[in-house]
Motif scaffolding. Structure first.
Motif, PDB file in Angstrom:
ATOM      1  N   SER A  95      -8.634   0.420  -4.153  1.00 14.27           N
ATOM      2  CA  SER A  95      -8.681   1.813  -3.744  1.00 14.27           C
ATOM      3  C   SER A  95     -10.017   2.413  -4.151  1.00 14.27           C
ATOM      4  O   SER A  95     -10.576   2.061  -5.205  1.00 14.27           O
ATOM      5  CB  SER A  95      -7.554   2.609  -4.390  1.00 14.27           C
TER       6      SER A  95
ATOM      7  N   LYS B 183       0.835  -1.199   0.000  1.00 17.84           N
ATOM      8  CA  LYS B 183       0.000   0.000   0.000  1.00 17.84           C
ATOM      9  C   LYS B 183       0.873   1.253   0.000  1.00 17.84           C
ATOM     10  O   LYS B 183       1.888   1.316   0.680  1.00 17.84           O
ATOM     11  CB  LYS B 183      -0.926   0.007   1.220  1.00 17.84           C
TER      12      LYS B 183
ATOM     13  N   THR C  92      -6.705  -3.580   1.570  1.00 19.62           N
ATOM     14  CA  THR C  92      -6.520  -4.921   1.014  1.00 19.62           C
ATOM     15  C   THR C  92      -7.638  -5.849   1.482  1.00 19.62           C
ATOM     16  O   THR C  92      -8.187  -5.696   2.575  1.00 19.62           O
ATOM     17  CB  THR C  92      -5.161  -5.512   1.419  1.00 19.62           C
TER      18      THR C  92
ATOM     19  N   GLU D 278      -6.494   3.429   0.034  1.00 19.95           N
ATOM     20  CA  GLU D 278      -6.173   2.057  -0.320  1.00 19.95           C
ATOM     21  C   GLU D 278      -6.468   1.096   0.831  1.00 19.95           C
ATOM     22  O   GLU D 278      -6.369   1.445   1.998  1.00 19.95           O
ATOM     23  CB  GLU D 278      -4.704   1.937  -0.725  1.00 19.95           C
TER      24      GLU D 278
ATOM     25  N   ARG E  97      -5.315  -5.628  -3.621  1.00 21.04           N
ATOM     26  CA  ARG E  97      -5.200  -4.253  -3.123  1.00 21.04           C
ATOM     27  C   ARG E  97      -6.134  -3.381  -3.947  1.00 21.04           C
ATOM     28  O   ARG E  97      -6.055  -3.356  -5.182  1.00 21.04           O
ATOM     29  CB  ARG E  97      -3.765  -3.747  -3.231  1.00 21.04           C
TER      30      ARG E  97
ATOM     31  N   LEU F 177      -5.634  -2.387  -7.835  1.00 26.38           N
ATOM     32  CA  LEU F 177      -4.224  -2.017  -7.937  1.00 26.38           C
ATOM     33  C   LEU F 177      -3.287  -3.220  -7.939  1.00 26.38           C
ATOM     34  O   LEU F 177      -2.154  -3.117  -8.400  1.00 26.38           O
ATOM     35  CB  LEU F 177      -3.853  -1.081  -6.779  1.00 26.38           C
TER      36      LEU F 177
END
Length: 362
Positions: A359, A96, A104, A102, A357, A339
């Motif tokens: 966002s 991150k 996870t 962001e 990940r 991401l």
């Protein structure tokens, strides 16, 4: 001899090209109404490779028959993109950045935390714990989860919260044995859970798959809906395999046909929940079906497949049967940006977890 060989290879290639196209397009048909469509996608990776092999074969013979496998492959591009991901430079894609938006997500079928025949396998349970701690996911979704209130057994909810520091959790408790043995789907989060519920979706004997876990989470000031699940599996046993070896396929096919129908209904129910959500949605879990399938197409409509968008390779999530089986997924609404995504190899584990990940788009 060469003429006979060319004729034989041509007929074989025609059959294989037709089979490739069938494996690509049959999953558009609901297997509840036409059950052979349920098998089609399972063969797609193998048929694709075989058709690829025919390209240099026909070039060697200096014949334009290479157009036959090429056309079949080109028409299968959509299925290829779903099956293989190619993002070789995303090695550190889970780290991150300073962007506060962001977070996870990890999904993992834990196979009842190592519980086998009502005996806890400590080594397997320890691997699950280590994987969870290593992943450090902000949102953790576990299918086939097991915990126990008896003092001489393991309370896995408390253990995971203590080891990984999760402040919030929700557990569906789909099945209970002897008052203290609980099975179902669990969600752990570092972000506040505003509302959570278990939505019935059928009856499963393996303790997970009787409900969808739906939770609204407050993530960096925005509400995100997470739906985690395990769709019905074939639940094949030793008797089914023995019958198949003896060429008695009727009981096996009957069980698979029932599974197709049940899973199709679950996929339709889940697709409805996704469409009704007033918030961006993350759908994750064990679909028990491959990317080239009716199940996947029904659920993923309008969503992003995190692995397809940011992963690499086949993304295998099953440790046995076939190296091509990707049946565990993280899907996200288009309001979210994908991401990075990886599968994590875990020793002595039937399933491999998937972590992504994401966002919130600004």
């Amino acid at each position: 001899m060469n003429t006979f060989l060319r004729s034989f290879l041509l007929i074989l290639n025609i059959l294989l090209a037709v089979a490739l196209l069938a494996s690509n397009f049959l999953p558009y048909i609901d297997p509840a109404s036409f059950w052979p469509a349920g098998f089609a996608g399972l063969t797609f990776p193998f048929l694709l490779v075989i058709n690829l092999v025919f390209l240099p074969v026909w070039l060697l013979f200096r014949k334009k028959y290479w157009l036959l496998p090429l056309v079949a492959i080109v028409l299968s591009v959509s299925a290829i993109v779903k099956t293989w991901a190619f993002h070789p430079f995303n090695e550190n894609s889970l780290e991150k950045s300073a962007d506060s938006k962001e977070f996870t997500v990890m999904t993992y079928n834990t196979s009842n935390m190592g519980l086998k025949y009502f005996t806890e396998e400590k080594a397997i349970r320890s691997n699950v714990y280590n994987t969870i701690v290593f992943g450090q996911a902000d949102i953790l979704c576990l299918q086939e989860f097991y915990t126990n209130d008896r003092p001489d057994y393991t309370h896995n909810i408390d253990s995971i919260r203590n080891k990984a520091g999760y402040e919030y959790h929700y557990f569906t408790k789909d099945k209970t044995h002897w008052d203290t043995w609980y099975y179902g789907i669990a969600l752990f989060s570092h972000h506040p859970i505003l509302k959570a519920t278990a939505i019935p979706c059928g009856v499963s004997t393996n303790g997970s798959g009787s409900s969808f876990l739906q939770a609204d989470l407050l993530v960096h000031g925005d509400t995100i809906r997470v739906i985690t699940l395990q769709l019905v599996s074939y639940m094949l046993n030793g008797g089914d395999m023995s019958a198949a070896k003896d060429l008695h396929f009727r009981p096996l096919i009957h069980k698979m046909k029932q599974t197709f129908t049940h899973r199709s209904a679950q996929a339709a129910q889940l697709a409805g929940l996704i469409q009704e959500s007033p918030f961006p949605v993350i759908v994750c879990g064990d679909f028990n079906d491959v990317p080239v399938s009716y199940t996947y197409r029904k659920i993923s409509s309008g969503l992003q497949d995190a692995f397809s968008r940011a992963g690499n390779g086949l993304g295998r999530t099953m440790s046995y049967i076939s190296p091509t089986l990707r049946i565990d997924y993280i899907l996200a609404s288009k309001q979210l940006q994908v991401l990075g995504c990886q599968t994590m190899r875990v020793a002595d584990s039937e399933h491999f977890p998937v972590i992504a990940r994401l966002s919130l788009k600004k």
